[in-house]
Design an enzyme around this catalytic site. Structure first.
Site, short mmCIF file in Angstrom:
data_model
loop_
_atom_site.label_atom_id
_atom_site.label_comp_id
_atom_site.label_asym_id
_atom_site.label_seq_id
_atom_site.Cartn_x
_atom_site.Cartn_y
_atom_site.Cartn_z
N GLY A 1 5.38 4.98 -2.98
CA GLY A 1 5.38 6.21 -3.77
C GLY A 1 4.09 6.23 -4.58
O GLY A 1 3.87 5.36 -5.44
N GLU B 1 2.88 7.91 -7.04
CA GLU B 1 2.90 7.98 -8.51
C GLU B 1 3.45 6.68 -9.10
O GLU B 1 2.95 6.21 -10.13
CB GLU B 1 3.72 9.19 -8.98
CG GLU B 1 3.27 10.53 -8.36
CD GLU B 1 3.75 10.75 -6.93
OE1 GLU B 1 4.63 9.99 -6.48
OE2 GLU B 1 3.23 11.66 -6.26
N ARG C 1 12.76 11.17 4.21
CA ARG C 1 12.84 11.61 2.81
C ARG C 1 13.27 13.06 2.66
O ARG C 1 13.32 13.55 1.54
CB ARG C 1 11.49 11.36 2.13
CG ARG C 1 10.37 12.22 2.68
CD ARG C 1 8.99 11.75 2.28
NE ARG C 1 8.74 11.77 0.84
CZ ARG C 1 7.56 11.45 0.29
NH1 ARG C 1 6.53 11.10 1.06
NH2 ARG C 1 7.40 11.48 -1.01
N LYS D 1 -13.58 10.22 -3.80
CA LYS D 1 -13.49 8.87 -3.24
C LYS D 1 -14.16 8.83 -1.87
O LYS D 1 -13.85 9.63 -1.01
CB LYS D 1 -12.01 8.47 -3.12
CG LYS D 1 -11.34 8.30 -4.48
CD LYS D 1 -9.84 8.20 -4.36
CE LYS D 1 -9.20 9.58 -4.36
NZ LYS D 1 -7.72 9.51 -4.38
N GLY E 1 -14.27 6.09 0.19
CA GLY E 1 -13.81 4.93 0.97
C GLY E 1 -14.68 3.72 0.67
O GLY E 1 -15.00 3.45 -0.49
N GLY F 1 -17.67 3.81 -1.80
CA GLY F 1 -17.56 3.93 -3.24
C GLY F 1 -17.07 5.29 -3.69
O GLY F 1 -16.13 5.84 -3.11
N ALA G 1 -4.77 2.54 -1.60
CA ALA G 1 -6.10 2.37 -2.20
C ALA G 1 -6.42 3.50 -3.19
O ALA G 1 -6.98 3.27 -4.26
CB ALA G 1 -7.17 2.29 -1.12
N ASP H 1 -4.34 5.26 -4.92
CA ASP H 1 -3.54 5.09 -6.15
C ASP H 1 -4.15 4.03 -7.04
O ASP H 1 -4.21 4.17 -8.27
CB ASP H 1 -2.10 4.70 -5.79
CG ASP H 1 -1.48 5.69 -4.80
OD1 ASP H 1 -1.87 6.87 -4.84
OD2 ASP H 1 -0.64 5.26 -4.00
O1 CKP Z 1 -3.26 7.85 -1.09
P1 CKP Z 1 -2.65 6.50 -1.12
O2 CKP Z 1 -2.84 5.74 0.16
O3 CKP Z 1 -3.09 5.70 -2.30
O4 CKP Z 1 -1.09 6.78 -1.30
C1 CKP Z 1 -0.09 5.95 -0.81
C2 CKP Z 1 1.29 6.39 -1.16
O5 CKP Z 1 3.54 8.07 -1.79
C3 CKP Z 1 2.34 5.54 -0.48
O6 CKP Z 1 2.95 4.65 -1.41
C4 CKP Z 1 3.31 6.54 0.10
O7 CKP Z 1 4.62 6.25 -0.14
C5 CKP Z 1 2.94 7.85 -0.55
O8 CKP Z 1 1.55 7.73 -0.76
C6 CKP Z 1 3.39 9.00 0.35
O9 CKP Z 1 4.36 9.66 -0.03
O10 CKP Z 1 2.76 9.19 1.40
MG MG Z 2 -4.49 9.16 -1.79
#
Ligand code: CKP
Ligand code: MG
Length: 314
Positions: free
Chosen positions: A34, A36, A107, A227, A229, A232, A259, A261
């Site tokens: 998740g 957040e 979900r 971002k 990747g 940087g 990454a 998050d």
């Molecule tokens: O953009 P990110 O790869 O940092 O996000 C990853 C999260 O909430 C992951 O925990 C996943 O559960 C989610 O994004 C999603 O709902 O896709």
């Molecule tokens: Mg993201």
């Protein structure tokens, strides 16, 4: 220190133990996901008082999420329980070549999707509070989108700072036009916007970080960090500051998910501590580089002691 509030859906996540098609995997490792909640975990590990607004089902995944969150010292007072809808979960593939893993969601009609405006406690929004939102919560359901809007309005009324991670998840949206319009509406109302370069292409119609940043600055955003990747991040502010900060070298990319998050944790924590844009973008990159080296989404996030050590060495 300022306190931190976020809102979203947490899920149980099953990460394949071995590479291959998800349909063929027999063994999974259970962890937490998740976007957040990942950010809340990072902020709590750095010592911020973090509150997480969410909803879980009356089931074992719900219990797991609650336990995981309280273990991280995140306040669980605003996590309500649905007696009619189950906690969502997801699967994630195991990659060995550094490419983005495949994710599959379970979900739809989850407990979190029933979160609504009435779940938002207005007392959470005090002046010294930062609110972090993402494009995922506003895709999950219309009630969650309204709740997110309500939180955003309360935060703005109280003069709280607001960050927004665009986090495009096309499979959660009816169509691309709705996704782009809705995400941009929330982004324009935020102070800090954190798009990935690929997301910027879709949302702002350009692959130039500066053009993406200008697109949001022209709509009233104060700070944009794009971002890039492994390359940087590029930042630009309404005060005219801009720059590119190089990524941290990574020996082996294990799993890229999470990454973004972690990057958000780095940027938000540093800005709340009064660091410069450059220092904040650097910390974002540092935390992102830690997360791509582990398979889980939040396992790589450092404690304050570890962060201090890493920042001293870098
Ligand atoms: O953009 P990110 O790869 O940092 O996000 C990853 C999260 O909430 C992951 O925990 C996943 O559960 C989610 O994004 C999603 O709902 O896709
Ligand atoms: Mg993201």
């Amino acid at each position: 220190t300022p306190s931190f509030v976020t809102l979203g859906e947490a899920m149980a996540m099953f990460v394949a133990k071995t590479p291959g098609q998800l349909a063929d995997i027999e063994e999974f490792h259970r962890s937490l996901a998740g976007a957040e909640v990942n950010v809340a975990i990072g902020m709590a590990r750095l010592g911020f008082e973090a509150s997480y607004i969410s909803k879980v089902g009356k089931d074992s995944f719900g219990q797991f999420i609650r336990q995981a969150i309280s273990k991280e010292n995140i306040r669980t007072d605003w996590i309500s329980e649905s007696t009619s809808h189950p906690t969502g979960f997801m699967l994630k593939s195991n990659v060995t070549d550094g490419s983005d893993p495949k994710v599959e969601y379970f979900r739809k009609n989850s407990a979190a999707s029933t979160l609504s405006t009435t779940d938002i406690d207005e007392n959470l929004f005090k002046t010294d509070t930062h609110l972090h939102l993402t494009g995922i919560s506003i895709a999950v359901s219309s009630t969650m989108r309204e709740a997110t809007k309500h939180a955003l309005n309360l935060a703005k009324e109280q003069g709280c700072s607001v960050s927004f991670d665009t986090n495009l998840r096309p499979t959660l949206w009816p169509d691309q036009a709705t996704m782009v319009a809705t995400i941009n509406e929330f982004a324009f109302a935020s102070d800090i916007v954190l798009p990935g370069i690929e997301e910027g292409k879709i949302l702002a119609g350009s692959d130039q970080p500066e053009v993406i940043a200008d697109f949001y600055l022209q709509h009233g955003v104060k700070t944009v960090i794009v971002k890039l990747g492994s390359k940087g991040a590029y930042f630009k502010t309404s005060k005219g500051e801009s720059g590119t900060v190089a990524g941290f070298p990574v020996t082996k990319v294990v799993d890229t998910v999470g990454a973004g998050d972690s990057f958000a944790v780095g940027v938000i924590s540093a800005l709340l501590e009064g660091k410069t844009m450059e220092q904040s973008a650097r910390r974002g990159n540092l935390l992102g580089s830690l997360t791509v080296q582990v398979r889980g989404d939040s396992e790589g996030l450092p404690t304050r002691a570890i962060l201090n050590q890493l920042e001293k060495e870098s």
